[in-house]
Design an enzyme around this catalytic site. Structure first.
Site, PDB file in Angstrom:
ATOM      1  N   TYR A  50       0.785  -1.170   0.026  1.00 13.50           N
ATOM      2  CA  TYR A  50       0.093  -0.034  -0.040  1.00 13.50           C
ATOM      3  C   TYR A  50       0.766   1.261  -0.046  1.00 13.50           C
ATOM      4  CZ  TYR A  50      -3.156   3.810   1.650  1.00 13.50           C
ATOM      5  OH  TYR A  50      -3.814   4.862   1.666  1.00 13.50           O
ATOM      6  N   HIS A  80      -3.231  16.919  -1.272  1.00 11.05           N
ATOM      7  CA  HIS A  80      -3.808  16.819   0.373  1.00 11.05           C
ATOM      8  C   HIS A  80      -3.414  18.236   1.031  1.00 11.05           C
ATOM      9  CE1 HIS A  80      -4.937  12.872  -0.616  1.00 11.05           C
ATOM     10  NE2 HIS A  80      -5.350  12.960   0.274  1.00 11.05           N
ATOM     11  N   ASN A 192       1.003   9.913   6.984  1.00 10.02           N
ATOM     12  CA  ASN A 192       0.028   9.035   7.865  1.00 10.02           C
ATOM     13  C   ASN A 192       0.615   8.690   9.191  1.00 10.02           C
ATOM     14  OD1 ASN A 192      -0.783   5.768   6.401  1.00 10.02           O
ATOM     15  ND2 ASN A 192      -1.644   7.654   6.574  1.00 10.02           N
ATOM     16  N   ARG A 291     -13.295  25.835  49.930  1.00  7.36           N
ATOM     17  CA  ARG A 291     -13.309  24.525  50.865  1.00  7.36           C
ATOM     18  C   ARG A 291     -13.072  23.499  50.293  1.00  7.36           C
ATOM     19  NH1 ARG A 291     -17.921  22.002  53.455  1.00  7.36           N
ATOM     20  NH2 ARG A 291     -19.001  23.538  53.011  1.00  7.36           N
TER      21      ARG A 291
END
Length: 506
Positions: A50, A80, A192, A291
């Site tokens: 891939y 991208h 990635n 408190r």
């Protein structure tokens, strides 16, 4: 100088980002990276892997010709680089580069060593790639944001350098740097991963720790101002709860208040047997915002610590796909780029900081409301009541900003929207979660700034500066060096900004 080697601690990471420590790359890292590159180069020749000889995402079913493999990486980076919105702040971008450099240095990504060298130079020379806030869904890594980093590394896009936004090409010429020559998978390996959300996360945690520390000091100061009893801070009371954070906060408060002349002991007043009042003039117990500080800040501090631990694990992990395993001579396909760990932790962190902001706003309200504190003029107004306004106007800003934090604290983690032709059918939204958390933290500093101005005004109103603890006295002196005591009405926004800068920088 910090060395990138086997494991980068959060402390070392922060030294590089916040103290501008330079980095160097160990020979072991370079050998590891080189082995990974050489193995992938050889291993991929006869196999389908891939992103090396396939398309990306749902386009992975298409084989890429050998002669097109390098151009494929350039196509991925350029296509991208599509972010929008505001630029991510420089420290967070530097942290993102360091996080990406560290994971690529582990030798599971098959990148060329030249990539490691150039990323090191960006960090050491304070060259900040232009990366936008909007674009990442945090699933196949911070794809869009990291594409903008990759764009700079190939010599394109824009950077910030020496206070100016310039083209990468211009700055590289000025600095004598050469862009990388993309080899087998530099585009995918850069993009990635979870490094942008992790980088922003480190900056968020660093600032969140500051906010927690300031909140402890402010809470101590307010307890002094009202001459509170000390038993709600005692080890005896807080150690009956088994939570580490609560015990730690109570201990830090006791240490801060050690030399205070204002904090009282219950046995000296209400336990003497001499009080015969039917209606007590002194409060028997303080409001919760005074408190219950250990019980409120305890889980907040524990959350910050847990987030820090997850971040350290993440930027020392392989958050890549596929994983190039030289030792086993195999390439594993999976989803280490998925940002759920960071997304979930950022949502927890922003909820914690919003609660801290709410505590600050309630403490502020206590000081400003004379009907409940019964010792201060309305709005801690040191001027003429009815004619002057004190901190009245600033309270609106604190209330408004706290409300915004409450709205922003809705979780991003569960807002997955499928995209990428449904290949990314469930995503983390981790980058969004980290960016929104940064906004919550920025808002918190603004609310705490208004609280701090009110605290020092209250100390002056009650003439307590010689009775407060040394910790509170330093706080008082530091603020008075920035802004004066004021009785007449002032334009407030410059004061708030100066005090905010003080809180962020110290």
């Amino acid at each position: 100088m910090e060395t990138i080697n086997e494991y980068l601690s959060l402390k070392e990471f922060e030294a590089i980002i916040f103290k501008n420590e330079k980095i160097q790359i160990s020979e072991a890292v370079l050998r590891r990276v080189k082995r990974s590159f050489n193995f992938l180069n050889e291993f991929s020749k006869s196999k389908v892997i891939y992103g090396v000889n396939t398309g990306f995402g749902p386009m992975a079913q298409y084989r890429i010709k050998d002669e097109d493999r390098i151009q494929l990486q350039y196509n991925l980076i350029r296509s991208h680089s599509s972010g929008t919105g505001k630029p991510i702040e420089a420290q967070a971008v530097k942290a993102a580069i360091l996080a990406r450099l560290n994971t690529l240095s582990l030798g599971y990504s098959g990148v060329h060593p030249s990539l490691i060298h150039l990323m090191k130079e960006l960090i050491n020379r304070d060259i900040t790639p232009l990366i936008f806030e909007h674009g990442g869904v945090g699933a196949s890594g911070d794809l869009v944001q990291l594409a903008h980093l990759a764009l700079v590394l190939i010599g394109e896009g824009e950077v910030f350098h020496k206070g100016e936004r310039k083209s990468t090409k211009e700055v590289f010429i000025e600095e004598g740097l050469e862009p990388i020559q993309v080899e087998i998978r530099e585009g995918l390996a850069l993009m990635n991963g979870t490094s942008v959300m992790a980088g922003i996360g480190v900056v968020n945690v660093h600032k969140a720790n500051k906010l927690a520390n300031w909140s402890i000091k402010f809470s101590c100061a307010i307890n002094e101002i009202v001459r509170a009893y000390d038993d709600h801070l005692s080890a005896e009371l807080n150690n009956t709860k088994l939570h580490k954070g609560q015990r730690e906060i109570a201990e830090r408060m006791r240490t801060n208040l050690l030399d205070s002349k204002l904090i009282r002991k219950r046995e000296d007043h209400l336990y003497t047997g001499e009080n015969k009042e039917s209606v007590f003039s002194d409060k028997v117990q303080e409001y919760y915002s005074l408190r219950c500080v250990p019980q409120i800040l305890g889980p907040i501090q524990e959350t910050i610590d847990n987030v820090a631990d997850i971040l350290e694990k993440e930027f020392n992990s392989v958050n890549d796909n596929p994983i190039i395993d030289v030792a086993n001579r195999h390439v594993y396909h999976g989803g280490n780029f998925h940002g759920d760990y960071i997304s979930f932790e950022m949502d927890k962190l922003k909820i914690a900081i919003t609660k801290l902001t709410m505590l600050s706003e309630r403490q502020l309200n206590y000081l400003l409301n004379s009907k409940i504190n019964e010792i201060l003029p309305p709005f801690v107004n040191l001027g003429k009541l009815g004619y002057n306004f004190g901190m009245q106007g600033a309270q609106f800003t604190a209330t408004s900003t706290t409300a915004e934090n409450q709205m922003l604290s809705n979780p991003m983690y569960i807002h997955s929207i499928p995209n990428n032709n449904d290949n990314q059918d469930i995503v983390s939204m981790g980058t969004n979660a980290a960016i929104i958390t940064a906004r919550v933290i920025e808002n918190a500093f603004e609310v705490l700034s208004i609280e701090l101005i009110t605290i020092v005004q209250a100390i002056d109103a009650l003439e307590q500066k010689n009775e407060i603890s040394s910790v509170t006295k330093k706080l008082y002196d530091d603020v008075r060096a920035i802004i004066p005591t004021f009785k007449e009405d002032q334009v407030m926004y410059p004061f708030i900004q100066k005090v905010k800068n003080y809180l962020v920088e110290n």
